[in-house]
Design a protein around this motif. Structure first.
Motif: not given
Length: 141
Positions: A27-34, A132-137
Motif C-alpha cells: 500500500e502506497d500512494k503510487n498504486l494504480t487503479q488496477r 490483475c488483468q483478470y480482475f480488471e476484465s
C-alpha cells in the motif's frame, strides 16, 4: 487470460510473493487503479475464507480445543471435520448462528516483518499481473 494457472494460496503482505502465494501490492500512494482493485479483491477473498473457517470451527467446536488430542490424530480430526462440514453445507443442513457464540475470530500467528525481497520469486509478479488483468476484465464486484 490465455495462460494456464495452477492453484495459489492467499497471503498477506508479510509473506514472500511466490508463483503459488498471492499477496497484495504494498500500500502506497503510487498504486494504480488496477492494483488497488487487485488488493480489494484479494482482501474480499480472504474474508470469505476466514468466514468459512469460522463456520467450520463453530459447527465442529472440537477444533477449538485440539490440544485435547494427540498430534498423530490431529490431521485426521481436521480432515474429518472438513468433510462432514462440507456434507452438511452441501445438503443444506441448517447452520445455527448461536454456534458462533464462543468462537471468536482469532488471528493466526503471522510473521511480524515482511519477508525479505530475496525470498520473492521474480516470475511470481507475472502471475500477480495476470490476476490483475483478470480482475480488471471481470468488472466491478
Amino acid at each position: 487470460m490465455g495462460k494456464a494457472q495452477k492453484y495459489v494460496l492467499l497471503g498477506d503482505a508479510t509473506y514472500p510473493l511466490q508463483d503459488w502465494i498471492l499477496k497484495p501490492y504494498q500500500e502506497d500512494k503510487n498504486l494504480t487503479q488496477r492494483q488497488l482493485q487487485f488488493n480489494y479483491r484479494l482482501k474480499r477473498a480472504h474474508s470469505v475464507i476466514e468466514n468459512a473457517f469460522l463456520r467450520l470451527k463453530a459447527r465442529w467446536q472440537i477444533l477449538l480445543k485440539c490440544d485435547d488430542c494427540s498430534l498423530e490424530l490431529l490431521p485426521t480430526l481436521v480432515l474429518a471435520c472438513c468433510i462432514l462440514h462440507n456434507v452438511c453445507e452441501a445438503h443444506d443442513n441448517p447452520f445455527n448462528e448461536e454456534w458462533l457464540e464462543g468462537t471468536e475470530p482469532t488471528e493466526l500467528p503471522k510473521p511480524c516483518q515482511p519477508a525479505p525481497a530475496a525470498m520473492e520469486d521474480n516470475g511470481a509478479e507475472q502471475v500477480r499481473e495476470l490476476m490483475c488483468q483478470y480482475f480488471e476484465s471481470c468488472g466491478e464486484g
